[in-house]
Design a protein around this motif. Structure first.
Motif, PDB file in Angstrom:
ATOM      1  N   ASP A 158       0.833  -1.208   0.000  1.00  0.00           N
ATOM      2  CA  ASP A 158       0.000   0.000   0.000  1.00  0.00           C
ATOM      3  C   ASP A 158       0.866   1.257   0.000  1.00  0.00           C
ATOM      4  OD1 ASP A 158      -2.270  -1.551   0.008  1.00  0.00           O
ATOM      5  OD2 ASP A 158      -2.691  -1.291   2.148  1.00  0.00           O
ATOM      6  N   ALA A 159       1.951   1.227   0.797  1.00  0.00           N
ATOM      7  CA  ALA A 159       2.848   2.381   0.841  1.00  0.00           C
ATOM      8  C   ALA A 159       3.537   2.593  -0.506  1.00  0.00           C
ATOM      9  CB  ALA A 159       3.887   2.188   1.946  1.00  0.00           C
ATOM     10  N   GLU A 176       6.387   9.314  -6.952  1.00  0.00           N
ATOM     11  CA  GLU A 176       7.645   9.209  -6.224  1.00  0.00           C
ATOM     12  C   GLU A 176       8.166   7.779  -6.264  1.00  0.00           C
ATOM     13  OE1 GLU A 176       6.662  10.343  -2.293  1.00  0.00           O
ATOM     14  OE2 GLU A 176       6.130  12.419  -2.802  1.00  0.00           O
ATOM     15  N   ASP A 177       9.477   7.644  -6.131  1.00  0.00           N
ATOM     16  CA  ASP A 177      10.060   6.322  -5.954  1.00  0.00           C
ATOM     17  C   ASP A 177       9.788   5.843  -4.531  1.00  0.00           C
ATOM     18  OD1 ASP A 177      11.093   6.305  -8.520  1.00  0.00           O
ATOM     19  OD2 ASP A 177      13.013   7.181  -7.905  1.00  0.00           O
ATOM     20  N   PHE A 178       9.526   4.550  -4.389  1.00  0.00           N
ATOM     21  CA  PHE A 178       9.267   3.994  -3.060  1.00  0.00           C
ATOM     22  C   PHE A 178      10.586   3.722  -2.365  1.00  0.00           C
ATOM     23  CE2 PHE A 178       8.298   0.079  -0.444  1.00  0.00           C
ATOM     24  CZ  PHE A 178       7.678   0.786   0.582  1.00  0.00           C
ATOM     25  N   LEU A 210      12.111   1.762   0.411  1.00  0.00           N
ATOM     26  CA  LEU A 210      11.831   0.649   1.310  1.00  0.00           C
ATOM     27  C   LEU A 210      12.514   0.846   2.659  1.00  0.00           C
ATOM     28  CD1 LEU A 210      10.501  -2.130   1.686  1.00  0.00           C
ATOM     29  CD2 LEU A 210      12.601  -3.155   0.764  1.00  0.00           C
ATOM     30  N   ARG A 211      13.734   1.348   2.637  1.00  0.00           N
ATOM     31  CA  ARG A 211      14.450   1.557   3.900  1.00  0.00           C
ATOM     32  C   ARG A 211      13.706   2.556   4.784  1.00  0.00           C
ATOM     33  NH1 ARG A 211      20.871   3.317   4.279  1.00  0.00           N
ATOM     34  NH2 ARG A 211      20.947   3.694   6.531  1.00  0.00           N
ATOM     35  N   ALA A 212      13.200   3.616   4.190  1.00  0.00           N
ATOM     36  CA  ALA A 212      12.449   4.611   4.963  1.00  0.00           C
ATOM     37  C   ALA A 212      11.140   4.026   5.480  1.00  0.00           C
ATOM     38  CB  ALA A 212      12.182   5.843   4.103  1.00  0.00           C
ATOM     39  N   PHE A 213      10.495   3.172   4.671  1.00  0.00           N
ATOM     40  CA  PHE A 213       9.266   2.525   5.127  1.00  0.00           C
ATOM     41  C   PHE A 213       9.529   1.663   6.352  1.00  0.00           C
ATOM     42  CE2 PHE A 213       6.838  -1.449   5.167  1.00  0.00           C
ATOM     43  CZ  PHE A 213       5.562  -0.954   5.387  1.00  0.00           C
ATOM     44  N   HIS A 214      10.603   0.879   6.300  1.00  0.00           N
ATOM     45  CA  HIS A 214      10.928   0.028   7.438  1.00  0.00           C
ATOM     46  C   HIS A 214      11.222   0.861   8.689  1.00  0.00           C
ATOM     47  CE1 HIS A 214      12.260  -3.345   4.491  1.00  0.00           C
ATOM     48  NE2 HIS A 214      10.984  -3.455   4.806  1.00  0.00           N
ATOM     49  N   ALA A 215      11.966   1.954   8.521  1.00  0.00           N
ATOM     50  CA  ALA A 215      12.298   2.805   9.671  1.00  0.00           C
ATOM     51  C   ALA A 215      11.032   3.397  10.282  1.00  0.00           C
ATOM     52  CB  ALA A 215      13.254   3.906   9.242  1.00  0.00           C
ATOM     53  N   ARG A 216      10.129   3.861   9.421  1.00  0.00           N
ATOM     54  CA  ARG A 216       8.892   4.457   9.920  1.00  0.00           C
ATOM     55  C   ARG A 216       8.027   3.411  10.624  1.00  0.00           C
ATOM     56  NH1 ARG A 216       3.886   6.452   6.289  1.00  0.00           N
ATOM     57  NH2 ARG A 216       2.628   7.440   7.915  1.00  0.00           N
ATOM     58  N   ALA A 217       7.907   2.240  10.020  1.00  0.00           N
ATOM     59  CA  ALA A 217       7.047   1.202  10.584  1.00  0.00           C
ATOM     60  C   ALA A 217       7.602   0.684  11.907  1.00  0.00           C
ATOM     61  CB  ALA A 217       6.878   0.063   9.582  1.00  0.00           C
TER      62      ALA A 217
END
Length: 584
Positions: free
Chosen positions: A547-548, A557-559, A561-568
């Protein structure tokens, strides 16, 4: 003590203060939970397991929800805290209202085990630590008396664990009662005791207290075994299935999300078939290399392609460890290498979290598990392997993915980062909140992630990861099928699922020695909804990531993944519905 300072510290809000005070209340009312969280000052005390003790904890839970309702969130962090506390504490109270805590009894996660397992987490390096241990052991008879009162109260309401669970728990209690097999016998008089008490003027008194404590512990478990066999077993139902109403409640508790149980069962069947197909494709590659002479020569005998590939891998001396010393050293080296490779590339791992201690557990029942660091990291995160006495050889191809599951990027990164993040998260979110679907789902997600990142490119290691994924998919089918009485596929006997059909199904889909499979079989029957939370949790984690990614694409935007993991991971452990909302 580890420096846990941070450059930017979020000011505590009224909701944070409520959450922090509630952690103090939990520690006071449940000292064993305080030990698990690594909160100092409660190691010599004992949790009250009687109906009165359960009622006190329920009253405290209701009170904190009233406090919480009177406060409005001041920021996004507060909003997640309020949602997570309402969800977790609310479900605790739903289970209390249903009488489930009065009937808490199974082969893996009930007071039968908790009363022993707490000693694995207690410090042992000082005289004061052993005084606490002695005090807690000497309090075991009163704890068991309260626990049996609760079980009797549950029985009076018609709430008794299935006969299979009563029998298993009684056998475990008897093991702790018998001096030759009891953990308390060796623990109370081992080398750690003598090292800590050396030259202490109170050494003789502490040794005497420990000896009395060990006998008190054995006596308590002796009485528990007697109660279970003589008083509870005659009231225990033969049926293992929880039924839909109880199962739905426990499923929400373990997932922190409400899912369509029938759709999830259908998905479990599909996911199992998909993983098996992937596993068979990898097995074919292994057999091809074996035929070329590049991998062992164990591909003989009858069986399916996966079992033939397993025979090849098990025959490879380069993939075999001999003895628990070699196993522990391999676990530590594999964990250390993963942390070094991932830090600064895929994750930013705080310095205290880079330490993970790999140990052979004092128990011998099988299984690998993780315990989180204490609040100040004086007790590090630990990966434990409980090795049955007859098991002396270990296959690295089976377990490399398990090290990633329990260590980094799995449980240790997830839990350790939450404990570290005192700059943002209150103590309840850092120490007290744990949701199985979030935690175990992340750990399975982490296994797949390591495959995607190239850490499981070796075909044997990849087969091991898929072997674990297959087991987790199979138990979605087993758990839902047996507890809800759903239709069984013709391949597994047709009609309605029951324990006997489930046993044959598990044996076919779990590449483990039969005693391990039997333990897991009993675990699933006695802990409805917990085992599927791993694979369902992984499914919901993957949905959140997808979803993200879709949202980023919609924004052009490009996704990241590292930022998603940090946020989650920065949210700590929360219910999966709360996670989805926070990441939306």
């Amino acid at each position: 003590m580890t420096d846990l300072s941070a450059s930017v510290v979020r000011a505590a809000s009224p909701i944070d203060e409520i959450a922090d005070r509630y952690v103090d209340t939990i520690a006071r009312l449940d000292p064993l939970a305080a030990t698990a969280m690594g909160i100092a000052g409660f190691d010599g005390a004992m949790t009250v397991f009687s109906p009165a003790g359960l009622a006190a904890r329920a009253d405290a839970a209701r009170a904190v929800l009233v406090e919480l309702a009177a406060q409005a969130p001041t920021d996004a962090v507060d909003a997640v805290t309020a949602a997570a506390m309402r969800e977790r504490i609310g479900l605790d109270l739903e289970l209390d209202d249903a009488g489930e805590w009065l009937a808490s009894l199974n082969n893996i996660a009930s007071p039968v085990q908790v009363l022993r397992d707490t000693f694995d987490l207690m410090p042992t390096d000082t005289v004061a630590a052993w005084e606490n241990i002695a005090a807690r052991m000497n309090a075991l008879p009163s704890a068991v008396e309260g626990y049996t009162q609760s079980l009797a109260a549950g029985a009076a309401r018609g709430l008794v664990a299935a006969a299979r669970q009563v029998d298993e728990a009684a056998a475990q209690a008897q093991e702790q009662a018998d001096a030759e097999t009891s953990f308390f016998t060796a623990f109370s008089s081992g080398a750690d005791v003598e090292e800590a008490l050396a030259n202490s003027p109170v050494a003789e008194r502490v040794r005497a207290d420990l000896a009395r404590g060990a006998e008190a512990a054995r006596s308590a478990y002796r009485e528990l075994a007697r109660f279970l066999r003589e008083e509870l077993a005659p009231q225990a139902p033969a049926a293992d299935a929880a039924g839909r109403e109880r199962y739905a409640l426990w499923s929400r508790y373990f997932l922190g999300a409400a899912v369509d149980l029938d759709e999830t069962y259908a998905w479990g069947l599909e996911e199992l078939a998909r993983v098996v197909a992937e596993q068979e494709a990898v097995a074919e590659q292994i057999l091809g290399l074996a035929a070329d002479g590049d991998v062992g020569d164990g591909a003989t005998g009858d069986g399916d392609v996966v079992r033939l590939a397993i025979a090849v891998l098990d025959a490879d001396p380069g993939r075999t460890l001999h003895g628990t010393d070699a196993l522990r050293a391999w676990m530590q080296a594999t964990s250390d290498a993963a942390i070094a490779a991932l830090d600064g590339t895929q994750f930013d791992i705080p310095a205290p979290v880079r330490a993970l201690e790999c140990l052979i557990a004092p128990t011998q029942q099988g299984g690998i598990y993780y315990t989180a660091p204490s609040d100040d990291f004086s007790r590090p995160g630990r990966m434990w392997w409980s090795v049955p006495p007859e098991v002396t050889e270990f296959s690295t191809w089976r377990e490399k993915t398990t090290v990633f599951h329990e260590g980094v990027p799995g449980h240790h990164l997830q839990c350790g980062q939450a404990v570290f993040d005192r700059a943002t998260l209150n103590r309840w979110r850092r120490l007290a909140c744990w949701v199985s679907g979030h935690g175990e789902g992340w750990a399975l997600y982490a296994e797949r992630l390591m495959g995607d990142l190239g850490f499981l490119d070796d075909l044997g290691d990849r087969l091991g990861m898929l072997d674990g994924q297959r087991m987790r998919a199979a138990r979605v089918v087993f758990d839902l099928g047996v507890h809800l009485g759903l239709p069984a596929p013709e391949r597994w006997g047709g009609g309605t699922w029951d324990a006997d059909k489930g046993w044959e199904f598990l044996r076919a889909n779990m590449n483990m020695p039969e005693p391990f499979v039997r333990f897991e079989f009993n675990r699933y029957l006695g802990w409805p909804g917990q085992a599927p939370s791993y694979k369902i949790g992984q499914r919901l984690w993957e949905r959140a990531r997808d979803d993200a990614a879709a949202a980023a694409a919609a924004r052009g935007e490009d996704f990241d993944l590292r930022a998603f993991h940090a946020r989650a991971l920065g949210l700590g452990s929360v219910g999966l519905d709360v996670l989805r909302a926070a990441l939306a």
